[in-house]
Scaffold this motif. Structure first.
Motif, short mmCIF file in Angstrom:
data_model
loop_
_atom_site.label_atom_id
_atom_site.label_comp_id
_atom_site.label_asym_id
_atom_site.label_seq_id
_atom_site.Cartn_x
_atom_site.Cartn_y
_atom_site.Cartn_z
N GLN A 97 4.16 -2.92 6.89
CA GLN A 97 3.07 -2.01 7.26
C GLN A 97 3.60 -0.63 7.60
O GLN A 97 3.05 0.39 7.17
CB GLN A 97 2.28 -2.58 8.45
CG GLN A 97 1.06 -1.73 8.81
CD GLN A 97 0.27 -2.30 9.98
OE1 GLN A 97 0.63 -3.33 10.55
NE2 GLN A 97 -0.81 -1.63 10.35
N THR B 158 -12.64 3.50 9.94
CA THR B 158 -11.54 2.54 9.87
C THR B 158 -11.05 2.16 11.26
O THR B 158 -10.86 0.99 11.59
CB THR B 158 -10.37 3.13 9.05
OG1 THR B 158 -10.86 3.48 7.75
CG2 THR B 158 -9.25 2.12 8.90
N PRO C 32 -13.47 -2.28 7.30
CA PRO C 32 -12.25 -3.11 7.44
C PRO C 32 -11.21 -2.80 6.35
O PRO C 32 -11.01 -3.58 5.43
CB PRO C 32 -12.79 -4.54 7.31
CG PRO C 32 -14.02 -4.40 6.46
CD PRO C 32 -14.60 -3.04 6.76
N THR D 207 -7.13 -1.65 5.80
CA THR D 207 -5.84 -1.52 6.46
C THR D 207 -5.07 -0.33 5.91
O THR D 207 -5.35 0.16 4.81
CB THR D 207 -5.00 -2.79 6.27
OG1 THR D 207 -4.66 -2.91 4.87
CG2 THR D 207 -5.75 -4.02 6.71
N ALA D 208 -4.07 0.11 6.70
CA ALA D 208 -3.23 1.21 6.25
C ALA D 208 -2.46 0.85 4.98
O ALA D 208 -2.23 1.70 4.11
CB ALA D 208 -2.24 1.59 7.36
N THR D 209 -2.09 -0.42 4.85
CA THR D 209 -1.39 -0.87 3.64
C THR D 209 -2.27 -0.74 2.41
O THR D 209 -1.80 -0.33 1.34
CB THR D 209 -0.93 -2.33 3.81
OG1 THR D 209 -0.13 -2.44 4.99
CG2 THR D 209 -0.12 -2.79 2.61
N GLN D 210 -3.56 -1.06 2.55
CA GLN D 210 -4.48 -0.92 1.43
C GLN D 210 -4.66 0.55 1.03
O GLN D 210 -4.72 0.88 -0.16
CB GLN D 210 -5.83 -1.54 1.79
CG GLN D 210 -5.80 -3.06 1.87
CD GLN D 210 -7.10 -3.64 2.42
OE1 GLN D 210 -7.72 -3.07 3.31
NE2 GLN D 210 -7.50 -4.79 1.89
N PHE E 129 4.37 -2.47 14.53
CA PHE E 129 4.11 -2.83 13.13
C PHE E 129 5.31 -3.56 12.55
O PHE E 129 6.45 -3.35 12.99
CB PHE E 129 3.85 -1.59 12.28
CG PHE E 129 2.60 -0.83 12.63
CD1 PHE E 129 1.62 -1.39 13.44
CD2 PHE E 129 2.39 0.46 12.16
CE1 PHE E 129 0.46 -0.69 13.76
CE2 PHE E 129 1.25 1.17 12.47
CZ PHE E 129 0.27 0.60 13.27
#
Length: 463
Positions: free
Chosen positions: A30, A215, A221, A223-226, A26
């Motif tokens: 992230q 996920t 779809p 992301t971990a950031t979201q 990463f």
């Protein structure tokens, strides 16, 4: 604490390590987002963890179940797949929520309010915490960075397993303390509450597991950031909503309302402090790994070993500060709690100020001396000793008796907010010039300390 700090020392380094070396590959943004989400949730889950113990299972069983979940989480992370990595983080968050606050309650319940051994008991407990925090980066860090990442995570699980064995074997010394939940009305009311809690809890766990599967499989779809961004908004909503309810409630006396305002001011200061201090596991961990010479007297060592320094300096400085406060108190010159908070904020800012010159060298490709980070950790430990134990004491003194437990949850919420910010700041490590990043953190901490000094007289009056 051996398991928690051992894993924390490796977490961001593992996520940002290249795939070829066994890491997840990463980028810092992230990895920092996931680190922020994990560390903030660990502290936030102490709120429902305390409620579950109070209402349903008692603190003793909460600690046992929490320890089992934490060990399971570490062993899950020992399996080299992305799914087991996220599952492990989830289990550790839930387990720590059950264990962290409740184990302190058990220690306090061993003594009556008048028992003069209470402070000594907590001192022993605090030394145990720092012993685990000192040795875990040395063991887990070495195994993870020098042998295999997943072996380091497994070692953290072994540490938790030894802790569980000791806890069960030594339970006879605890008598009946905290073995049962607090009375909750009639048996019928208790049964109804239990059914509702099990239903709601089951739905929430199922929803989280379904979200995780969707996920990871790509069906959803996200992301971990979201997810981390959403958690940040939730933390903000929770904090503003909670204090809004607290301040607008009409059930307080004038004195209680003033003290609640003081708690709000100290909460804000504590959140700022932890947002700088807790960069030990994020920004400073990356600086140690990428820009610091990990060698002393010709002997190389893993960068994660820097994480042991805070506990080492706590052992050395805690008795000094205990003596200092007593000495100043006897001379009627001891700083007030808000003034100590201000001192803590200034010192945590100075810890980053120390790193601005070596950050400029690091920008030129120089591997800087390990003594720079050591000096930072000394200053941060001084700041912690000015704020952390003082804050715990202030919360117990200021809280209205009927919400004393809730106010302790507020203290953990400040740590949760600080950890979240600290994790997100590390996301700028690769996109922001290091000297500028450290300068921004320095100004943030010191400016907050100066504001706190200016606000000390009115906060003292509210107290």
């Amino acid at each position: 604490r051996f398991s928690y700090y051992g894993m924390r020392a490796l977490l961001l380094l593992f996520m940002t390590a290249p795939v070829a070396s066994g890491g997840l590959g990463f980028d810092a943004a992230q990895g920092g987002a996931i680190y922020a989400l994990y560390t903030s949730m660990v502290y936030m889950m102490t709120l429902p963890g305390g409620w579950i113990a109070d209402r349903f299972i008692g603190q003793r069983r909460a600690v046992l179940y929490g320890g089992i979940l934490i060990a399971s989480g570490h062993f899950s992370m020992a399996v080299p797949t992305l799914a087991t990595f996220y599952l492990g983080l989830f289990l550790i968050v839930i387990g720590t929520g059950l264990l962290k606050g409740n184990v302190s309650v058990i220690v306090g319940a061993l003594y009556s309010p008048e028992d003069k051994r209470r402070d000594a008991g907590f001192s022993i407990f605090y030394m145990g915490i720092n012993m685990g925090a000192f040795f875990s980066p040395l063991v887990c860090g070495y195994l993870g960075q020098r042998v295999n990442w997943h072996l380091g995570f497994a070692a953290a699980g072994v540490g938790m397993l030894f802790g569980l064995i000791q806890y069960v074997a030594g339970s006879r010394y605890l008598g009946e303390v905290c073995s049962k939940p607090a009375p909750a009305g009639s048996p019928e009311e208790a049964a109804t509450l239990r059914r509702r809690a099990l239903t709601i809890g089951g739905v929430l766990v199922a929803a989280v597991m379904l979200f995780g599967v969707a996920t990871l499989s790509g069906a959803l779809p996200v992301t971990a950031t979201q997810v981390a961004d959403a958690a940040g908004y939730f933390l903000l909503f929770l904090t503003v909503g909670f204090f809004g309810w607290l301040f607008s409630s009409s059930g307080w006396t004038r004195e209680e309302r003033h003290r609640l305002y003081a708690i709000g001011a100290l909460f804000l200061a504590a959140g700022i402090f932890w947002s700088v201090f807790e960069q030990a596991g994020s920004t400073l961990n990356l600086f140690a790994d990428r820009n610091t010479r990990t060698e002393l007297l010709g002997m190389p060592f893993p960068s994660s070993w820097f994480q042991s320094q805070n506990s080492l300096f706590l052992w050395m400085l805690a008795p000094v500060f205990a003596w200092l406060w007593i000495r100043l108190g006897s001379a009627n010159r001891e700083p007030s709690s808000p003034a100590k908070f201000a001192i803590g904020l200034v010192f945590v800012g100075l810890g980053f100020a120390i790193l601005i010159p070596p950050a400029q060298l690091a920008q030129q490709g120089v591997q800087v001396s390990p003594m720079w980070l050591t000096m930072t950790y000394v200053l941060h430990t001084v700041g912690e000793l000015c704020l952390s134990p003082v804050g715990l004491s202030a919360m117990t003194k200021l809280a209205p008796a009927r919400i004393a437990g809730l106010v302790m949850g507020i203290w953990f919420l400040a740590t949760s907010v600080g950890n979240y910010i600290a994790g997100r700041v590390s996301g700028f490590y690769e996109s922001f010039p290091l000297p500028s990043l450290f300068m921004a953190v320095t100004v943030f901490g010191i400016a907050a300390g100066l504001v706190m000094f200016a606000l000390t007289p009115p906060i003292k009056r509210l107290m």
